[in-house]
Design an enzyme around this catalytic site. Structure first.
Site, PDB file in Angstrom:
ATOM      1  N   THR A 117     133.657 108.829 -99.693  1.00 41.30           N
ATOM      2  CA  THR A 117     132.820 108.404 -98.568  1.00 41.30           C
ATOM      3  C   THR A 117     131.442 107.932 -99.008  1.00 41.30           C
ATOM      4  O   THR A 117     130.918 108.401-100.037  1.00 41.30           O
ATOM      5  CB  THR A 117     132.636 109.588 -97.598  1.00 41.30           C
ATOM      6  OG1 THR A 117     131.654 109.244 -96.614  1.00 41.30           O
ATOM      7  CG2 THR A 117     132.144 110.844 -98.303  1.00 41.30           C
ATOM      8  N   TYR A 141     129.833 117.885 -95.908  1.00 42.78           N
ATOM      9  CA  TYR A 141     130.945 116.933 -95.932  1.00 42.78           C
ATOM     10  C   TYR A 141     130.824 116.017 -97.154  1.00 42.78           C
ATOM     11  O   TYR A 141     131.758 115.879 -97.953  1.00 42.78           O
ATOM     12  CB  TYR A 141     130.964 116.110 -94.639  1.00 42.78           C
ATOM     13  CG  TYR A 141     131.868 114.915 -94.716  1.00 42.78           C
ATOM     14  CD1 TYR A 141     133.246 115.058 -94.742  1.00 42.78           C
ATOM     15  CD2 TYR A 141     131.338 113.619 -94.805  1.00 42.78           C
ATOM     16  CE1 TYR A 141     134.080 113.955 -94.855  1.00 42.78           C
ATOM     17  CE2 TYR A 141     132.155 112.519 -94.905  1.00 42.78           C
ATOM     18  CZ  TYR A 141     133.525 112.686 -94.935  1.00 42.78           C
ATOM     19  OH  TYR A 141     134.337 111.595 -95.051  1.00 42.78           O
TER      20      TYR A 141
END
Ligand code: UFG
Length: 331
Positions: A117, A141
């Site tokens: 990501t 995350y």
């Protein structure tokens, strides 16, 4: 040879399965169905319901199907949730990925493609961000994904496994043929929220912050069509099979759109107005996050086919309509 797609019943994973099947690959999906849906898995793929950290199960899937590549999507993806419950993210994203890599190494799977990501970079600026930019995740995350990249790097040095980690920017849209799309309830992603509002599933939506240092004051993001992202994975698979070395590459289009531009595009696609309120900034949002995607283009030979915000939005809206009829048919 078979490709194992973890999280293949989820949003991006289900598009990947179609992309692989369309290319003539044999596919087995492993998914716990915690946020994914059985109906989202293409019928030609084999679905196994289970956990990526179940070593015996994964080992038997690999042996029985002669798996030569794992494309690993399974994981948790909600940034604020990761701030509220970091240990769950380190368990689900980092620890389980470690176990999956261990199983892959033990079973001699030579190729691994990992869903990473843009959140590994932390707050970026208006300039497109390159892979060698400073890595400074601002959420558990982002860190949970970065740690997985590092485990892959080290496992790749120690063992006979080569990998590609693709760092996704803002994935949106849906299969242009309407076979799958983003279906998990409680969406927070801008394009899905705007489509839901247009269709009356929400009374209104909010723009989170209008005082950012961007041309119109709202945040800018690099929205990439989910089908182009799936194509990048297929090319990464081809490259690994052809002997390509391990790679970490951004997946975005290298230009951004503001929140207001996205909402205007949804208005155009819908043909009518819907209620949009100007709100405060959402904690943790960076002003702009845009990819430099030169590396993916050069190394994967990736040429995006759907670099068009209106098309991304039109496909997302079409899927939202399909989802409405699926849900009403189910009662
Ligand atoms: N936004 C609104 N209103 C909404 C929803 C979003 O104004 O109702 C704004 C956000 O404030 C942000 C932009 O729209 O400025 C995009 O927000 P998203 O929630 O769609 O996506 P993010 O950029 O926050 O997050 C995405 C991925 C994450 C990933 C991150 C990396 O969803 O998984 O990019 O940069 F970690």
């Amino acid at each position: 040879m078979t490709v194992l797609v973890t999280g293949g019943a989820g949003y991006i994973g289900s598009h990947m399965v179609w992309e692989l099947l369309d290319a003539g690959e044999s596919v087995v999906v492993l998914d716990r169905l915690s946020t994914g849906f059985e109906w989202a898995v293409a019928p030609e793929a084999k679905l196994v319901v289970g956990d990526v950290a179940d070593k015996e199960l994964v080992g038997s899937i690999i042996r029985e199907n002669k798996v030569d590549a794992i494309i690993h999507f399974a994981g948790s993806i909600v940034v604020p949730e990761s701030v509220a419950d970091p240990l769950a993210y380190y368990e689900n994203n980092t620890s389980k990925t470690r176990t999956l890599i261990e199983t892959a190494v033990r079973e001699g799977v030579p190729h691994f493609i990992f869903s990473s990501t843009a959140a590994v970079y932390g707050g970026a600026g208006l300039e497109p961000v390159r892979e060698d930019a400073r890595l400074a995740p601002e959420s558990p995350y982002g860190l949970s994904k970065l740690m997985s990249e590092w485990m892959l790097r080290d496992a790749g040095l120690a063992h006979d496994i080569r990998y590609t980690a693709l760092r996704y920017f803002n994935v949106a849209g849906a299969d242009p043929r309407g076979r799958t799309g983003q279906s998990t309830p409680g969406a927070t992603h801008l394009i899905k929220v705007a489509c839901e509002t247009a269709l009356g599933k929400r009374p209104f939506m909010q723009v989170f912050g209008t005082d950012y240092p961007t041309p119109d004051g709202t945040c800018m993001r690099d929205y990439i069509h989910v089908s182009d992202l799936a194509a990048a994975h297929r090319l990464a698979l081809q490259r690994l099979r052809a002997g390509g070395q391990s790679l970490v590459a951004n997946c975005g289009y290298s230009h951004g759109y503001s929140v207001l531009e996205v909402i205007d595009s949804v208005r155009r696609a819908f043909g009518r107005d819907f209620e949009v309120k100007m709100g405060d900034r959402r904690p943790g949002d960076a002003a702009a996050v845009v990819a430099n995607s030169d590396l993916a283009r050069a190394e994967l030979g990736w040429t995006p086919q759907r670099d068009d915000l209106d098309q991304i939005v039109a496909d997302a809206l079409a899927w939202e309509r399909i989802l409405t009829s699926k849900n009403s048919a189910r009662g």
